[in-house]
Design an enzyme around this catalytic site. Sequence first.
Site, short mmCIF file in Angstrom:
data_model
loop_
_atom_site.label_atom_id
_atom_site.label_comp_id
_atom_site.label_asym_id
_atom_site.label_seq_id
_atom_site.Cartn_x
_atom_site.Cartn_y
_atom_site.Cartn_z
N ARG A 147 9.61 -23.33 19.43
CA ARG A 147 10.64 -22.58 18.72
C ARG A 147 11.53 -21.90 19.74
O ARG A 147 11.05 -21.08 20.53
CB ARG A 147 10.01 -21.52 17.82
CG ARG A 147 9.02 -22.07 16.84
CD ARG A 147 8.78 -21.10 15.72
NE ARG A 147 9.85 -21.23 14.76
CZ ARG A 147 9.88 -22.17 13.82
NH1 ARG A 147 8.91 -23.05 13.71
NH2 ARG A 147 10.89 -22.24 12.98
N ASP A 181 26.92 -27.32 15.81
CA ASP A 181 25.55 -26.81 15.65
C ASP A 181 24.67 -28.01 15.32
O ASP A 181 24.63 -28.49 14.18
CB ASP A 181 25.52 -25.77 14.53
CG ASP A 181 24.12 -25.20 14.31
OD1 ASP A 181 23.14 -25.76 14.86
OD2 ASP A 181 24.01 -24.20 13.58
N GLU A 210 15.41 -10.49 33.01
CA GLU A 210 16.78 -10.33 32.53
C GLU A 210 17.77 -10.82 33.57
O GLU A 210 17.62 -10.55 34.77
CB GLU A 210 17.05 -8.86 32.20
CG GLU A 210 16.37 -8.42 30.91
CD GLU A 210 16.71 -6.98 30.54
OE1 GLU A 210 17.41 -6.30 31.30
OE2 GLU A 210 16.25 -6.55 29.46
N LYS A 256 13.25 -28.65 16.07
CA LYS A 256 13.36 -29.52 14.89
C LYS A 256 13.17 -30.97 15.35
O LYS A 256 12.11 -31.29 15.87
CB LYS A 256 14.65 -29.23 14.14
CG LYS A 256 14.66 -27.76 13.64
CD LYS A 256 15.92 -27.34 12.91
CE LYS A 256 15.85 -25.86 12.57
NZ LYS A 256 17.11 -25.36 11.98
N THR A 272 18.76 -25.57 17.98
CA THR A 272 17.38 -25.14 18.10
C THR A 272 16.66 -26.20 18.93
O THR A 272 17.17 -27.31 19.12
CB THR A 272 16.68 -25.05 16.73
OG1 THR A 272 16.82 -26.30 16.08
CG2 THR A 272 17.31 -23.96 15.86
N TYR A 326 9.14 -10.41 32.92
CA TYR A 326 10.50 -10.02 32.53
C TYR A 326 11.50 -10.61 33.51
O TYR A 326 11.28 -10.55 34.72
CB TYR A 326 10.66 -8.49 32.51
CG TYR A 326 10.94 -8.01 31.11
CD1 TYR A 326 12.19 -8.21 30.55
CD2 TYR A 326 9.95 -7.40 30.35
CE1 TYR A 326 12.44 -7.81 29.25
CE2 TYR A 326 10.21 -7.01 29.05
CZ TYR A 326 11.45 -7.22 28.50
OH TYR A 326 11.70 -6.84 27.21
#
Length: 415
Positions: free
Chosen positions: A237, A202, A58, A231, A228, A56
């Site tokens: 991903r 985008d 954060e 692609k 992203t 973790y």
Amino acid sequence: MHEPNIPTLTTADPQVAELVHAEAQRQFEKIRLIASENYVSTAVLEATGTVLTNKYSEGYAGRRYYEGQQVIDQVEQLAVARAKQVFGVEHANVQPYSGSPANLAAYLAFLEPGEKVMGMALPMGGHLTHGWSVSATGKWFSSVRYTVGKDTGRVDMDEVRDLALAERPKLIFCGGTAIPRTIDFPAFAAIAEEVGAVLVADIAHIAGLIAGGAHPSPVGHAPVITTTTHKTLRGPRGAMIMTDAAHAKAIDKAVFPGLQGGPHNHTTAAIAVALGEAAQPSFSTYAHAVVENAAALAEALVERGFDLVSGGTDNHLILIDLTSKEIAGKPAAQALDRAGIELNYNTVPYDARKPFDPSGIRLGTAAVTTRGLGVEEMRLLAEWIDRAVAGEDAEKIAMEVSELMAGYPMPGFVS
Ligand SMILES: *Cc1c(COP(=O)(O)O)cnc(C)c1O
């Protein structure tokens, strides 16, 4: 079978292992033309399967809410530095879980609920998150949509300007999911400046082409760039938001603590690996080959009487209106899948049919180019598409397809 092999998984959970092998086999045998998909390298696959998933973290490097970040900070800093280098940006946030949350972060950073966003209409090739009605972005914000010309299939920048001047959106999106033509970033930037809006480019679909120099870059035009990573960029991903220095703080705050908790560190590592690959000269060769293949496939399809939206393509993507072939998009996509050719049915601009049963299909050449297919194979592919759409023997075509693909290695699979 899957490569790297999964012996521990095979023992611990044979049911899941079998599915993984089956999917690897399927990806090996088929011609994968879904425009948003690719094959990641074995190095990217390995990075995603590491113990970094256990941690973790954060916050951001040097400003975390949990201890034990000696290594994770370095992983994230490496990914950020490589993003800045590959795209030539001042700031990069590599934490968004995927493209949709990355776009939502742009809203949170620059809009109050109810304020106005302008994006390309979904049925014209835009994305749900650019203010479409069923998306949170269309429900919680007011949205206006630009279209493409009915005859040209292209965005008319005069129309975009008129709409922006009339509606005064605070946020403008350019980019989309079914745009076969070059996006005019300077023209969008001029409009955004004129109306005082923040421009978000985008580049989810074309990020790899931009990284490889096969599509103009939005850097210097759009202060905020979302993408992203899975692609054409050929990473895991995930997503990134890149900004100029002036918009960096607002975006970082929107991603965390605004929208997300802990970043997916195994994904961050794999993004760093993919960006390392994208910085190599071979990636530029790849990006240009993707575009060449799409152009060759488009030409061969036009010769066979297919009606391409905008008449062709400048990038990796082809949108076909099947109305002239007297078949709808869905049955065509299903027939192609039976023939070993995987793609998706898609709305075409001004579609007379319904979104769940539209008139078109969408294709992209990113994945087949990764496999090593070239311009010659694109002509063969057009022939198979033509035969399958005409209802010819799907099993026979599927056999020919798998015979061809057996000659092209796939990262992630050994036979
Ligand atoms: C794919 C895509 C997204 C969303 O990405 P997800 O990772 O599927 O959430 C956003 N914008 C555009 C233009 C896309 O093509």
